[in-house]
Design a protein around this motif. Sequence first.
Motif, mmCIF file in Angstrom:
data_model
loop_
_atom_site.group_PDB
_atom_site.id
_atom_site.type_symbol
_atom_site.label_atom_id
_atom_site.label_comp_id
_atom_site.label_asym_id
_atom_site.label_seq_id
_atom_site.Cartn_x
_atom_site.Cartn_y
_atom_site.Cartn_z
ATOM 1 N N ALA A 13 0.839 -1.199 0.000
ATOM 2 C CA ALA A 13 0.000 0.000 0.000
ATOM 3 C C ALA A 13 0.876 1.252 0.000
ATOM 4 N N LYS A 14 1.934 1.242 0.825
ATOM 5 C CA LYS A 14 2.828 2.400 0.875
ATOM 6 C C LYS A 14 3.559 2.584 -0.445
ATOM 7 N N LEU A 15 3.982 1.486 -1.042
ATOM 8 C CA LEU A 15 4.644 1.557 -2.342
ATOM 9 C C LEU A 15 3.694 2.126 -3.392
ATOM 10 N N THR A 16 2.437 1.669 -3.372
ATOM 11 C CA THR A 16 1.449 2.142 -4.340
ATOM 12 C C THR A 16 1.189 3.634 -4.179
ATOM 13 N N VAL A 17 0.994 4.073 -2.941
ATOM 14 C CA VAL A 17 0.746 5.497 -2.679
ATOM 15 C C VAL A 17 1.945 6.341 -3.103
ATOM 16 N N THR A 18 3.152 5.858 -2.789
ATOM 17 C CA THR A 18 4.363 6.587 -3.166
ATOM 18 C C THR A 18 4.513 6.668 -4.675
ATOM 19 N N PHE A 19 4.198 5.566 -5.357
ATOM 20 C CA PHE A 19 4.291 5.555 -6.816
ATOM 21 C C PHE A 19 3.308 6.545 -7.430
ATOM 22 N N LEU A 20 2.081 6.576 -6.926
ATOM 23 C CA LEU A 20 1.074 7.517 -7.440
ATOM 24 C C LEU A 20 1.487 8.958 -7.165
ATOM 25 N N ALA A 21 2.057 9.201 -5.977
ATOM 26 C CA ALA A 21 2.536 10.548 -5.656
ATOM 27 C C ALA A 21 3.686 10.945 -6.581
ATOM 28 N N ALA A 22 4.577 9.992 -6.863
ATOM 29 C CA ALA A 22 5.704 10.261 -7.753
ATOM 30 C C ALA A 22 5.215 10.561 -9.169
ATOM 31 N N LEU A 23 4.198 9.833 -9.612
ATOM 32 C CA LEU A 23 3.618 10.104 -10.929
ATOM 33 C C LEU A 23 3.005 11.502 -10.978
ATOM 34 N N ALA A 24 2.382 11.911 -9.874
ATOM 35 C CA ALA A 24 1.803 13.248 -9.811
ATOM 36 C C ALA A 24 2.897 14.313 -9.928
#
Length: 211
Positions: A13-24
């Motif tokens: 979950a943390k990896l997913t959230v971080t990845f989405l934030a990085a994409l943003a």
Amino acid sequence: MLYSTTYSSSPIAKLTVTFLAALAVATGGLYVGQWIPAAMHLPLAVLEIVLLLVMIFARSKKAVGYPLMYSFMLVSGATLYPLIGYYISVIGADAVLKAFALAAFSFSGVAIYAAKTKEDFSFLGGFLMLGAFALLGLLIIQWFIPFSNVGQMGIAALGILIFLGFTIYDINRLARYGFTEADIPMIVVNIYLDFINLFIYVLRFFASDED
């Protein structure tokens, strides 16, 4: 502590959230890129490479932090703008959107398969590195000896296969062997590069058909 995808969902979950934030952040960089003077494109590209090399070096020391990761994503997004603009001028905005959708669909499909399968794709590592060096060699040769449309399409197809392979390799390795929280910034960059390079080679494939 080693996090495993089998025993805990919170690291994923943390990896997913971080990845989405990085994409943003990368998307923000892409947006900002429209106001960056053309004279700054090359220095930014060099800065992107330097940041990536710093992350690779720091990875062995477990020192890749979130600020470094987000800095890389911002610069990477900015350097993408002129490239996307070029392909829009060559194949049109609709084709660029179709290329993005195709890359996203393909990336998601192989990533889900790599995460769910019981197969171990660790053996792909050496082949993929050889393929990446071969691809780089072909791109260098192309600077001096322009390839035909068929040759351009072949290079693009090779690039697509290689980065789909890297996606399978990276996601499968995470699913099988787990990761630490300290690994998340570099994992995000790896996954991002897998997708962006896949997208770029899909664009090259579309463009080679237009030439």
